[in-house]
Design an enzyme around this catalytic site. Structure first.
Site, PDB file in Angstrom:
ATOM      1  N   ASN A   9       9.188 -25.420 -38.036  1.00  0.00           N
ATOM      2  CA  ASN A   9       9.121 -24.705 -36.885  1.00  0.00           C
ATOM      3  C   ASN A   9       8.292 -23.468 -37.377  1.00  0.00           C
ATOM      4  O   ASN A   9       8.815 -22.508 -37.969  1.00  0.00           O
ATOM      5  CB  ASN A   9      10.479 -24.311 -36.395  1.00  0.00           C
ATOM      6  CG  ASN A   9      10.358 -23.350 -35.064  1.00  0.00           C
ATOM      7  OD1 ASN A   9       9.330 -23.249 -34.619  1.00  0.00           O
ATOM      8  ND2 ASN A   9      11.577 -22.798 -34.936  1.00  0.00           N
ATOM      9  N   LYS A  11       7.222 -21.084 -35.417  1.00  0.00           N
ATOM     10  CA  LYS A  11       7.514 -20.056 -34.293  1.00  0.00           C
ATOM     11  C   LYS A  11       6.072 -19.549 -34.155  1.00  0.00           C
ATOM     12  O   LYS A  11       4.970 -20.049 -33.963  1.00  0.00           O
ATOM     13  CB  LYS A  11       8.454 -19.083 -35.096  1.00  0.00           C
ATOM     14  CG  LYS A  11       9.664 -19.625 -35.794  1.00  0.00           C
ATOM     15  CD  LYS A  11      10.702 -18.740 -35.858  1.00  0.00           C
ATOM     16  CE  LYS A  11      11.725 -19.683 -36.544  1.00  0.00           C
ATOM     17  NZ  LYS A  11      13.097 -18.742 -36.718  1.00  0.00           N
ATOM     18  N   HIS A  96      16.403 -24.000 -28.835  1.00  0.00           N
ATOM     19  CA  HIS A  96      16.440 -22.993 -30.208  1.00  0.00           C
ATOM     20  C   HIS A  96      17.227 -22.051 -29.870  1.00  0.00           C
ATOM     21  O   HIS A  96      17.031 -21.402 -28.823  1.00  0.00           O
ATOM     22  CB  HIS A  96      14.994 -22.808 -30.625  1.00  0.00           C
ATOM     23  CG  HIS A  96      14.805 -22.307 -32.134  1.00  0.00           C
ATOM     24  ND1 HIS A  96      15.290 -21.092 -31.981  1.00  0.00           N
ATOM     25  CD2 HIS A  96      14.850 -22.641 -33.462  1.00  0.00           C
ATOM     26  CE1 HIS A  96      15.212 -20.602 -33.577  1.00  0.00           C
ATOM     27  NE2 HIS A  96      14.842 -21.794 -34.028  1.00  0.00           N
ATOM     28  N   GLU A  98      16.768 -18.995 -30.533  1.00  0.00           N
ATOM     29  CA  GLU A  98      15.803 -17.809 -29.844  1.00  0.00           C
ATOM     30  C   GLU A  98      15.448 -18.077 -28.772  1.00  0.00           C
ATOM     31  O   GLU A  98      15.428 -16.943 -27.773  1.00  0.00           O
ATOM     32  CB  GLU A  98      14.480 -17.679 -31.004  1.00  0.00           C
ATOM     33  CG  GLU A  98      14.932 -17.034 -32.316  1.00  0.00           C
ATOM     34  CD  GLU A  98      13.905 -17.592 -33.588  1.00  0.00           C
ATOM     35  OE1 GLU A  98      12.975 -18.020 -33.287  1.00  0.00           O
ATOM     36  OE2 GLU A  98      14.395 -17.475 -34.634  1.00  0.00           O
ATOM     37  N   GLU A 168      22.034 -25.713 -36.161  1.00  0.00           N
ATOM     38  CA  GLU A 168      21.358 -24.378 -36.727  1.00  0.00           C
ATOM     39  C   GLU A 168      22.417 -23.158 -36.410  1.00  0.00           C
ATOM     40  O   GLU A 168      22.243 -22.603 -35.385  1.00  0.00           O
ATOM     41  CB  GLU A 168      19.966 -23.907 -36.125  1.00  0.00           C
ATOM     42  CG  GLU A 168      18.936 -25.097 -36.283  1.00  0.00           C
ATOM     43  CD  GLU A 168      17.451 -24.513 -36.242  1.00  0.00           C
ATOM     44  OE1 GLU A 168      16.907 -24.667 -37.177  1.00  0.00           O
ATOM     45  OE2 GLU A 168      17.421 -23.855 -35.116  1.00  0.00           O
ATOM     46  N   GLY A 174      16.593 -17.381 -40.228  1.00  0.00           N
ATOM     47  CA  GLY A 174      15.844 -16.209 -40.814  1.00  0.00           C
ATOM     48  C   GLY A 174      16.651 -15.018 -41.410  1.00  0.00           C
ATOM     49  O   GLY A 174      16.119 -13.871 -41.650  1.00  0.00           O
ATOM     50  N   SER A 213      17.587 -20.970 -42.817  1.00  0.00           N
ATOM     51  CA  SER A 213      17.372 -20.378 -44.074  1.00  0.00           C
ATOM     52  C   SER A 213      17.289 -21.558 -45.300  1.00  0.00           C
ATOM     53  O   SER A 213      17.622 -21.317 -46.597  1.00  0.00           O
ATOM     54  CB  SER A 213      18.203 -19.399 -44.564  1.00  0.00           C
ATOM     55  OG  SER A 213      18.144 -18.215 -43.923  1.00  0.00           O
TER      56      SER A 213
HETATM   57  C1  PEP Z   1      14.549 -22.122 -37.403  1.00  0.00           C
HETATM   58  O1  PEP Z   1      14.037 -21.114 -36.652  1.00  0.00           O
HETATM   59  O2  PEP Z   1      14.820 -23.194 -36.766  1.00  0.00           O
HETATM   60  C2  PEP Z   1      14.944 -21.837 -38.766  1.00  0.00           C
HETATM   61  C3  PEP Z   1      15.660 -22.561 -39.182  1.00  0.00           C
HETATM   62  O3  PEP Z   1      14.596 -20.824 -39.323  1.00  0.00           O
HETATM   63  P1  PEP Z   1      14.791 -20.247 -40.963  1.00  0.00           P
HETATM   64  O4  PEP Z   1      14.389 -21.450 -41.734  1.00  0.00           O
HETATM   65  O5  PEP Z   1      13.479 -19.051 -41.176  1.00  0.00           O
HETATM   66  O6  PEP Z   1      16.086 -19.771 -40.927  1.00  0.00           O
END
Ligand code: PEP
Length: 252
Positions: A9, A11, A96, A98, A168, A174, A213
């Protein structure tokens, strides 16, 4: 036997040039990734045609990070699922955290988006996950099951035959702080058993990805868990070497 899937992803990062370079680097390293591992990337949607074109002769699937729940009409600034399909998308990430937190997407809106993605013959990747406060309160299971239930109620379990779920935990996205393999496995198993109450075959076949992460260094132990079928990768998907290593580590 479920195959492993790793999705990047990206972003809201990159330029036309940097997206092209990243894809070219991925393509160059693709031979090193075991055949059985499925790979997807979700660049910013404006770069989707570019990505779809560059990935056309490869096994890298391309998708979008979001889509409108509406088919067409006076929805300024929105992009319809049919348009994404037209641009070469294979899948769309929906719900997601976000999108939920920053753009106010409720469970009901996420369910509508899931339905719209499937109506356009694309594959939804449904994200669910709890916040740190919810985990501390001990309501992780209630939260993720409610997020899943909202979609199940809207589309029915059969729609999950062609869908992916991503667990997630919001506190791990992040932040550099990942869930332990055991914490993640517990939620993955819960989601699978929740689906199994409605359809055992679909529950056994669906790919459930972990996101939060994920890096080269922690991916193998996470994806080795019995109900973790791959990763949804944010930050680490912006570096070709890291992302390819995560894809390679998924083959276990
Ligand atoms: C994500 O945005 O789906 C995500 C898992 O981000 P990160 O790997 O940076 O934590």
């Amino acid at each position: 036997m479920r195959s492993k899937l790793v999705v990047g992803n990206w972003k809201m990062h990159g330029t036309r040039e940097s997206c092209s370079s990243l894809i070219l680097a991925l393509k160059q390293g693709l031979d090193g990734v075991p055949e059985g591992v499925e790979i997807g990337i979700a660049p910013p949607s404006v770069y989707l045609p570019l990505a779809a074109k560059l990935c056309a002769d490869t096994r890298i699937q391309t998708g979008a990070q979001n889509a409108s729940q509406f088919e067409q009409g006076a929805y300024t600034g929105e992009v319809a699922c049919g348009m994404l399909a037209d641009l070469g998308a294979d899948f769309v990430i929906v719900g997601h955290s976000e999108r939920r937190a920053l753009f106010g997407e409720s469970d009901a809106v996420v369910a509508e988006k899931f339905a719209a993605v499937q109506a356009a013959s694309l594959q939804p990747i449904l994200c669910v996950g709890e916040t740190l406060e919810q985990r501390k309160e001990g309501i992780t299971a209630d939260v993720v099951m409610a997020q899943l239930a909202a979609v199940l109620e809207r589309v029915g379990v059969a729609a999950f035959e062609n869908a992916v779920i991503a667990y997630e935990p919001v506190w791990a996205i992040g932040t550099g702080e990942k869930a332990s393999p055991e914490q993640a496995q517990e939620v993955h198993a819960l989601l699978r058993s929740d689906l199994a109450k409605q359809d055992k075959e679909i529950a056994a076949a669906i790919q459930i990805l972990y996101g939060g992460s994920v890096k080269e260094s922690n991916s193998a132990e996470l994806i080795a868990q019995p109900d973790i079928d791959g990763g949804l990768v944010g930050g680490a998907s912006l570096e070709a070497e890291q992302f390819l290593a995560i894809c390679t580590n998924a083959d276990n």
